[in-house]
Write an enzyme that holds these catalytic residues in place. Sequence first.
Site, PDB file in Angstrom:
ATOM      1  N   LYS A  59      -2.721 -10.495   9.568  1.00  8.85           N
ATOM      2  CA  LYS A  59      -3.760 -10.078  10.587  1.00  8.85           C
ATOM      3  C   LYS A  59      -3.054  -9.786  12.014  1.00  8.85           C
ATOM      4  O   LYS A  59      -3.713  -9.060  12.856  1.00  8.85           O
ATOM      5  CB  LYS A  59      -4.448 -11.608  10.909  1.00  8.85           C
ATOM      6  CG  LYS A  59      -5.302 -11.707  12.185  1.00  8.85           C
ATOM      7  CD  LYS A  59      -5.729 -12.930  12.539  1.00  8.85           C
ATOM      8  CE  LYS A  59      -6.355 -13.272  13.990  1.00  8.85           C
ATOM      9  NZ  LYS A  59      -4.961 -12.952  15.141  1.00  8.85           N
ATOM     10  N   ASN A  60      -1.649 -10.260  12.049  1.00 10.85           N
ATOM     11  CA  ASN A  60      -1.213  -9.789  13.202  1.00 10.85           C
ATOM     12  C   ASN A  60      -0.419  -8.734  13.420  1.00 10.85           C
ATOM     13  O   ASN A  60       0.311  -8.299  14.036  1.00 10.85           O
ATOM     14  CB  ASN A  60       0.119 -10.941  13.650  1.00 10.85           C
ATOM     15  CG  ASN A  60      -0.445 -12.246  14.277  1.00 10.85           C
ATOM     16  OD1 ASN A  60      -1.887 -12.215  14.574  1.00 10.85           O
ATOM     17  ND2 ASN A  60       0.132 -13.276  14.300  1.00 10.85           N
ATOM     18  N   ARG A 131      -8.310  -9.112  21.989  1.00  7.53           N
ATOM     19  CA  ARG A 131      -7.150  -8.963  23.053  1.00  7.53           C
ATOM     20  C   ARG A 131      -6.686  -7.636  22.708  1.00  7.53           C
ATOM     21  O   ARG A 131      -5.647  -7.147  23.279  1.00  7.53           O
ATOM     22  CB  ARG A 131      -6.057 -10.010  22.930  1.00  7.53           C
ATOM     23  CG  ARG A 131      -6.784 -11.375  23.583  1.00  7.53           C
ATOM     24  CD  ARG A 131      -5.697 -12.346  23.626  1.00  7.53           C
ATOM     25  NE  ARG A 131      -4.748 -12.095  24.817  1.00  7.53           N
ATOM     26  CZ  ARG A 131      -4.950 -12.652  25.865  1.00  7.53           C
ATOM     27  NH1 ARG A 131      -6.193 -13.219  26.134  1.00  7.53           N
ATOM     28  NH2 ARG A 131      -4.489 -12.262  26.938  1.00  7.53           N
ATOM     29  N   CYS A 155      -7.906 -16.505  20.898  1.00  5.95           N
ATOM     30  CA  CYS A 155      -7.764 -17.949  21.157  1.00  5.95           C
ATOM     31  C   CYS A 155      -7.177 -18.547  22.235  1.00  5.95           C
ATOM     32  O   CYS A 155      -6.371 -18.106  22.910  1.00  5.95           O
ATOM     33  CB  CYS A 155      -6.864 -18.456  19.750  1.00  5.95           C
ATOM     34  SG  CYS A 155      -7.421 -17.820  18.339  1.00  5.95           S
ATOM     35  N   ASP A 352       2.437 -20.578  14.792  1.00  8.51           N
ATOM     36  CA  ASP A 352       1.282 -20.396  14.067  1.00  8.51           C
ATOM     37  C   ASP A 352       1.443 -21.332  12.858  1.00  8.51           C
ATOM     38  O   ASP A 352       0.511 -21.709  12.319  1.00  8.51           O
ATOM     39  CB  ASP A 352       1.038 -19.201  13.598  1.00  8.51           C
ATOM     40  CG  ASP A 352       0.470 -18.076  14.990  1.00  8.51           C
ATOM     41  OD1 ASP A 352      -0.678 -18.530  15.300  1.00  8.51           O
ATOM     42  OD2 ASP A 352       1.223 -17.327  15.282  1.00  8.51           O
ATOM     43  N   VAL A 374       6.161 -22.343  22.572  1.00  4.85           N
ATOM     44  CA  VAL A 374       5.565 -21.087  22.620  1.00  4.85           C
ATOM     45  C   VAL A 374       4.256 -20.939  23.615  1.00  4.85           C
ATOM     46  O   VAL A 374       4.154 -20.224  24.362  1.00  4.85           O
ATOM     47  CB  VAL A 374       5.558 -20.359  21.295  1.00  4.85           C
ATOM     48  CG1 VAL A 374       4.821 -18.868  21.445  1.00  4.85           C
ATOM     49  CG2 VAL A 374       6.952 -20.303  20.400  1.00  4.85           C
TER      50      VAL A 374
END
EC number: 2.5.1.7
Length: 479
Positions: A59-60, A131, A155, A352, A374
């Site tokens: 997804k990233n 974003r 998020c 994550d 982070v």
Amino acid sequence: MGVVADAEHATITGRRGASGSPDVRFLIDEECTLAADASTLKIVGGTPLRGEVTVRGAKNLVPKAMVAALLGSTPSRLRNVPDVLDVDVVSSLLELHRVSIDRTDGEVTMDPGSVTSAEPSRLNVLAGSSRIPILMCGPLLHRLGKAFIPDLGGCRIGDRPIDFHLDALRQMGATVDKEPEGLYLSAPEGGLRGTKIELNFPSVGATEQVLLSAVLANGITELRNAAVEPEIMDLISVLQKMGALITVHSNRVLRIEGVDKLYGYDHTAIPDRLEAASWACAALATKGDITVLGAEQPSMLTFLNVFRKVGGQFEVNDGGDGKPRSIRFWHPGGALSAMALETDVAPGFQTDWQQPLVVALSQADGLSIVHETVYENRLGFTDALNKMGAHIQVYRECLGGSTCRFNQSGYLHSAVISGPAKLHGAELVIPDLRGGFSYLIAALAAEGESTVHGLELIYRGYEGFSAKLRGLGANFTAA
């Protein structure tokens, strides 16, 4: 997936046919606000999750690779694409800029041959849902000489300021004007130019911004303190296939030599290591046994070390026997081990991975310490876990590791977890993507029934989520 916009309303429909999970529909009113119909599951916990799940492209990485297609003079093809809401949103953003999109199961082809500016009012339809628009700045400045960016979503786990992005673009010569509806950017005469940039923090988003903006800039760009996550490296691979000249030096230094022209790419996205780790933590917390098809060891080395230290077991299949690459994760029985853990940018333990693992640590024997370095607000999800019976206390101090940038800042960014805790069912509202998955893991591990609201956030990043749960033997119903 399509976008229909008129003076009154616009409807965006995310596809979910093949995955089996519910349709997610958005209704945008005349004020251009975005609201999602709530999705709710009733979960009866206490059943170990057992079986197989498949993860596809990260997804990233996938949405950013789709944005990179704007830079090419010919069509691009991206493979191993998950059917998640973020891909739907980026497809719509590209279509609004007249990029032709052709999506089939696991594959998307993008033709940027007729790129034009999109109407701000239509882009604002998507405001708050993603974003990604900020990453379209560089490609649009190269293609059109201008770009518009609406309000940004994502998020709510920290400020995630776009200052890094805008500062980098300004250093490359862009002009940024803020208006009530968003940001208007324009390129200087002669186009963006290479420069030397040093980030205060190795931000993934800012590194992606510089890469996407520098590859067609005039001259050389040197980026210091860059993020080096596997998804960044895969984006570099995409850009290199397009004709970019990018050198990765030691000590987080990237050197990008601007070229005159880029072409389309054909690329298979790396698997989603973050989703793979989420299912691994689900196996650990529920005392289950889950094989994650598509998961690969190299990008998960740090996670696998921690998983083993806590007491989990795993087995890697590299695909040498003709079967798909996979990693099997299971709870071997007995007590789990408490530990001290600190999140960090790659190659450290990824933020994550932290939230799903905290649920498993609530079942470990003893005191565990987690220091989040982070995102400043990523431990807020622990309130709900405490309501379910977990024993987690959060602190403003830096515990269990080095002093981080949030020290003495007032943020609750360290946690002490006492276990094992007996979790019980509760009413839960999902706060963000990874925290939401953590709530679901807790509900699946708890005794009794939990009602979990806000599943639409899960669909942003987890393909076929309900079908995967069902295949693992989870006891749940849609409410």
